[in-house]
Design a protein around this motif. Structure first.
Motif, PDB file in Angstrom:
ATOM      1  N   ARG A 171      53.932  54.391  47.128  1.00 49.67           N
ATOM      2  CA  ARG A 171      52.818  54.680  48.295  1.00 49.67           C
ATOM      3  C   ARG A 171      51.322  54.419  48.024  1.00 49.67           C
ATOM      4  O   ARG A 171      50.840  53.912  48.737  1.00 49.67           O
ATOM      5  N   VAL A 172      51.155  54.840  46.492  1.00 42.68           N
ATOM      6  CA  VAL A 172      49.747  54.850  46.233  1.00 42.68           C
ATOM      7  C   VAL A 172      49.188  53.356  46.301  1.00 42.68           C
ATOM      8  O   VAL A 172      48.180  53.042  46.778  1.00 42.68           O
ATOM      9  N   GLU A 173      50.221  52.514  45.656  1.00 44.92           N
ATOM     10  CA  GLU A 173      49.710  51.232  45.667  1.00 44.92           C
ATOM     11  C   GLU A 173      49.645  50.431  47.138  1.00 44.92           C
ATOM     12  O   GLU A 173      48.568  49.713  47.140  1.00 44.92           O
ATOM     13  N   ARG A 174      50.567  51.057  47.765  1.00 41.09           N
ATOM     14  CA  ARG A 174      50.480  50.258  49.129  1.00 41.09           C
ATOM     15  C   ARG A 174      49.120  50.734  50.017  1.00 41.09           C
ATOM     16  O   ARG A 174      48.536  49.872  50.630  1.00 41.09           O
ATOM     17  N   PHE A 175      48.596  52.278  49.918  1.00 42.46           N
ATOM     18  CA  PHE A 175      47.782  52.566  50.338  1.00 42.46           C
ATOM     19  C   PHE A 175      46.457  51.931  49.855  1.00 42.46           C
ATOM     20  O   PHE A 175      45.663  51.446  50.729  1.00 42.46           O
ATOM     21  N   VAL A 176      46.419  51.733  48.565  1.00 39.73           N
ATOM     22  CA  VAL A 176      45.028  51.039  47.974  1.00 39.73           C
ATOM     23  C   VAL A 176      45.057  49.555  48.225  1.00 39.73           C
ATOM     24  O   VAL A 176      44.211  49.122  48.716  1.00 39.73           O
ATOM     25  N   ARG A 177      46.090  49.243  48.635  1.00 36.89           N
ATOM     26  CA  ARG A 177      46.343  47.594  48.972  1.00 36.89           C
ATOM     27  C   ARG A 177      45.659  47.175  50.101  1.00 36.89           C
ATOM     28  O   ARG A 177      45.136  46.159  50.507  1.00 36.89           O
ATOM     29  N   GLY A 178      45.712  48.357  50.878  1.00 41.49           N
ATOM     30  CA  GLY A 178      45.143  48.068  52.263  1.00 41.49           C
ATOM     31  C   GLY A 178      43.550  48.515  52.298  1.00 41.49           C
ATOM     32  O   GLY A 178      43.091  48.223  53.428  1.00 41.49           O
ATOM     33  N   LEU A 179      43.082  49.087  51.226  1.00 39.61           N
ATOM     34  CA  LEU A 179      41.577  49.499  51.217  1.00 39.61           C
ATOM     35  C   LEU A 179      40.653  47.690  51.249  1.00 39.61           C
ATOM     36  O   LEU A 179      41.256  46.942  50.581  1.00 39.61           O
ATOM     37  N   PRO A 180      39.650  47.924  51.594  1.00 38.59           N
ATOM     38  CA  PRO A 180      38.642  46.727  51.714  1.00 38.59           C
ATOM     39  C   PRO A 180      38.665  46.161  50.023  1.00 38.59           C
ATOM     40  O   PRO A 180      38.112  44.899  49.931  1.00 38.59           O
ATOM     41  N   ILE A 181      38.600  47.231  49.295  1.00 31.92           N
ATOM     42  CA  ILE A 181      38.070  46.648  47.842  1.00 31.92           C
ATOM     43  C   ILE A 181      39.462  46.469  47.036  1.00 31.92           C
ATOM     44  O   ILE A 181      39.061  45.922  45.989  1.00 31.92           O
ATOM     45  N   SER A 182      40.651  46.196  47.717  1.00 33.02           N
ATOM     46  CA  SER A 182      41.691  45.953  46.880  1.00 33.02           C
ATOM     47  C   SER A 182      41.752  44.516  46.742  1.00 33.02           C
ATOM     48  O   SER A 182      41.212  43.431  47.247  1.00 33.02           O
ATOM     49  N   SER A 183      42.371  44.049  45.746  1.00 33.13           N
ATOM     50  CA  SER A 183      42.580  42.718  45.294  1.00 33.13           C
ATOM     51  C   SER A 183      43.597  41.730  46.350  1.00 33.13           C
ATOM     52  O   SER A 183      43.449  40.869  46.187  1.00 33.13           O
ATOM     53  N   ARG A 184      44.186  42.548  47.137  1.00 31.78           N
ATOM     54  CA  ARG A 184      44.925  41.957  47.865  1.00 31.78           C
ATOM     55  C   ARG A 184      46.139  40.933  47.082  1.00 31.78           C
ATOM     56  O   ARG A 184      46.229  41.242  45.972  1.00 31.78           O
ATOM     57  N   SER A 185      46.775  39.698  47.841  1.00 28.57           N
ATOM     58  CA  SER A 185      47.794  39.439  47.313  1.00 28.57           C
ATOM     59  C   SER A 185      47.105  38.248  46.168  1.00 28.57           C
ATOM     60  O   SER A 185      47.355  38.086  45.095  1.00 28.57           O
ATOM     61  N   SER A 186      46.433  37.333  46.759  1.00 27.12           N
ATOM     62  CA  SER A 186      46.564  35.883  46.232  1.00 27.12           C
ATOM     63  C   SER A 186      45.357  36.207  45.203  1.00 27.12           C
ATOM     64  O   SER A 186      45.314  35.186  44.148  1.00 27.12           O
ATOM     65  N   HIS A 187      44.393  37.113  45.259  1.00 32.35           N
ATOM     66  CA  HIS A 187      43.341  36.626  43.962  1.00 32.35           C
ATOM     67  C   HIS A 187      43.667  37.773  43.141  1.00 32.35           C
ATOM     68  O   HIS A 187      42.729  38.448  42.266  1.00 32.35           O
ATOM     69  N   GLY A 188      44.710  38.114  43.082  1.00 34.73           N
ATOM     70  CA  GLY A 188      45.292  39.433  42.627  1.00 34.73           C
ATOM     71  C   GLY A 188      45.149  39.550  40.937  1.00 34.73           C
ATOM     72  O   GLY A 188      45.209  38.646  40.414  1.00 34.73           O
ATOM     73  N   ARG A 189      44.894  40.720  40.563  1.00 35.57           N
ATOM     74  CA  ARG A 189      44.525  41.069  39.057  1.00 35.57           C
ATOM     75  C   ARG A 189      45.769  41.234  38.592  1.00 35.57           C
ATOM     76  O   ARG A 189      46.484  41.047  37.742  1.00 35.57           O
TER      77      ARG A 189
END
Lengths: 238, 316
Positions: A171-189
């Motif tokens: 759940r933590v990863e999912r929440f953070v992935r929704g934040l504007p500063i997250s890496s999202r999918s494609s440019h992912g670290r």
């Protein structure tokens, strides 16, 4: 006064420096150990697919599919564990065709290859006017948000329906992935789970509108449902 | 001013070899009691920090070499070194122990790193790396050194790639703004233009797309770094420096609006002249235009500063 003299006026005993070095090395050494421990403790399960992607039906409503070969280099670059590349034609509508590219990676590495990266690198420019997010109704389930992206190159227009899943993240990863500063999918670290990306390409001259595309995606969503692991989150921002 | 030269003891001795001030400072520090331990310890800590942040360093190199928005990233550490060298010319810093601060910064940096293992926010890890560098500096050289070299360290922020989502959140409205303003100017100049989002339709049905590269964001990152460097180097009051840094945004946008207007005007005459090498040349010319704007701004500000009775000295 020379610099050496200045410095010489404020010597620090080797003992003091040794203590400081010990503190720094202890903290950093501890940090490295903690890094390894946290990495091990939070190791995420990377769920496999429930079945082969090849099992996705060739016929989806009025859409009839045909497997298309993939350039081995593209297959390698996609970093996909398994992929599907098909052209689907609409019955009774000659020339009305779209292309489906689905790839699954047990490391989530496939997610780096989003249209936001691949198309511009091929000379396509994103057309904001053609880009939007839509809710696609599924005949057999909940509606799903999908990005409809538009790209242009000269007179050519390429439109893409895009969404992806990450399996096994908490759940933590999912929440953070929704934040504007997250890496999202494609440019992912990092992607801590496995992932599956779906892209539906329909060129501007294919004679297809949003309604047909929504129909296809809705049927596809139902068709791939049995293959997708339960522990998943779905995203649409490329 | 302190130098890093070795004083000649007699006339026959070879001319002293000049070293950059920073290198000279390190060399002199090596000869001090405890200097070897400090330098070796700091080097070992830097190596461990690099090991802990290896994924961050790899990410920097990857983005700088593949993303045109951050191709200036390779230059930033070098410019930071230049600033550090400038600071080193002031000689050694007073020994104000910064062990607690340094240790705290190191712990904070490592916690940031650990957090990004759990949650994928690479940006936090990037900033944590810079915090770690500050921690090592404070630990071994003290708080005075951290203050002295603080700007050189802070300048490294410009090498950190913005999270892509944040980047597009800023760039997309800028892109639309540039399109609208350029269309207004072209219409005002008598060239009828239809603006639809980032699409400009010129007379004769010629269509022009204002690309993301024309949002001004690419120039903005470069201009921000440039104006910050100039503000640091110039011996001017703080308000002067603040205005200079703040002007990076309007200058970058103005340069890009000018680029779009020029491109539109050229395309209305011959679309072929707005493609390929010509378009690149336009970009370079308008970058020069942006620099000229900055120069003009400095000239105007200089006039205002000269009128001030007591200019504040530089706080480098």
């Amino acid at each position: 006064m020379t610099m050496t003299t200045k410095a010489a006026t404020e010597p620090i005993s080797p003992g003091t420096m040794t203590r400081r070095a010990a503190i720094g090395l202890a903290i950093l050494g501890g940090g490295l150990a903690a890094e390894a421990a946290v990495d091990r403790a939070t190791r995420t399960e990377r769920p496999p697919l429930g079945g082969s992607l090849a099992g996705v039906p060739m016929v989806l409503g009025d859409w009839v599919g045909k497997d298309e070969p993939v350039d081995p280099e593209i297959a390698r670059e996609s970093q996909a564990t398994e992929y599907l590349n098909r052209a689907y034609s609409l019955k009774g509508r000659p020339g009305a065709q779209l292309w489906l590219w689905i790839n699954y990676s047990d490391r989530g590495l496939n997610l780096r290859h989003s249209p936001e990266i691949c198309l511009p690198s091929g000379g396509w420019q994103k057309a904001e006017a053609l880009t939007k997010v839509v809710e696609v109704d599924r005949p057999g389930g909940e509606a799903q948000r999908v990005s409809l992206l538009g790209y242009e190159k000269g007179d050519m227009v390429q439109r893409i329906g895009f969404w992806y899943y990450i399996f096994g993240e908490g759940r933590v990863e999912r929440f953070v992935r929704g934040l504007p500063i997250s890496s999202r999918s494609s440019h992912g670290r990092t992607t801590r789970g496995s992932g599956l990306t779906a892209e539906v390409f329909y060129p501007g001259d294919a004679g297809l509108g949003d309604a047909e595309l929504r129909d296809f995606i809705g049927r596809l969503l139902d068709a791939i449902e049995p293959v997708l692991p339960e522990d998943r989150a779905v995203y649409h921002v490329p | 001013m302190a130098t890093s030269t070795i004083s000649a003891r007699d006339d026959d001795a070879p001319a002293p070899r000049e070293l950059p001030a920073l290198a000279g400072l390190l060399r002199d520090g090596w000869a001090l009691p405890g200097g070897k331990v400090a330098l070796l310890g700091a080097s070992a800590c830097l190596a461990l920090l690099a090991l802990a942040f290896r994924s961050t360093l790899w990410h920097f190199a990857h983005v700088w070499s593949t993303d045109p928005n951050y191709s200036h990233g390779f230059l930033v550490p070098l410019i930071s070194l230049y600033f550090a060298n400038m600071a080193a010319k002031e000689g050694p810093t007073r020994q104000v122990p910064g062990v607690a601060l340094g240790a705290s910064l190191l712990v904070f940096a490592l916690l940031g790193r650990l957090a990004t293992i759990v949650v994928p926010v690479g940006f936090a890890s990037d900033l944590a790396f810079l915090t770690g560098l500050a921690g090592i500096l404070s630990l071994f050289a003290g708080r005075a050194a951290l203050y002295r070299y603080g700007f050189a360290l802070t300048f490294l922020v410009f090498m950190v790639p913005l999270p892509i989502h944040l980047y597009t959140t800023i760039a997309t409205p800028l892109q639309l703004l540039v399109s609208k303003v350029a269309a207004t100017i072209l219409n005002g100049a008598g060239l009828p233009v239809l603006c639809e989002g980032n699409h400009l339709t010129l007379p004769g049905g010629v269509r022009m797309f204002v690309a993301e590269a024309c949002s001004g964001m690419r120039q903005l990152t470069g201009f921000l770094a440039l104006t910050t460097a100039v503000a640091f180097l110039t011996p001017r009051p703080r308000w002067y420096r603040a205005v200079l840094i703040g002007s990076a945004i309007p200058v970058a946008l103005t340069a890009n609006v000018a680029r779009v207007v020029l491109t539109g005007w050229i395309m209305s005459h011959d679309p072929r002249l707005a493609q390929g090498a010509f378009h690149t040349l336009e970009g370079l010319l308008l970058m020069g235009f942006g620099l000229a704007l900055l120069r003009l701004e400095c000239a105007v500000l200089n006039v205002l500063v000269d009128e001030e009775p007591e200019p504040v000295p530089a706080a480098a």
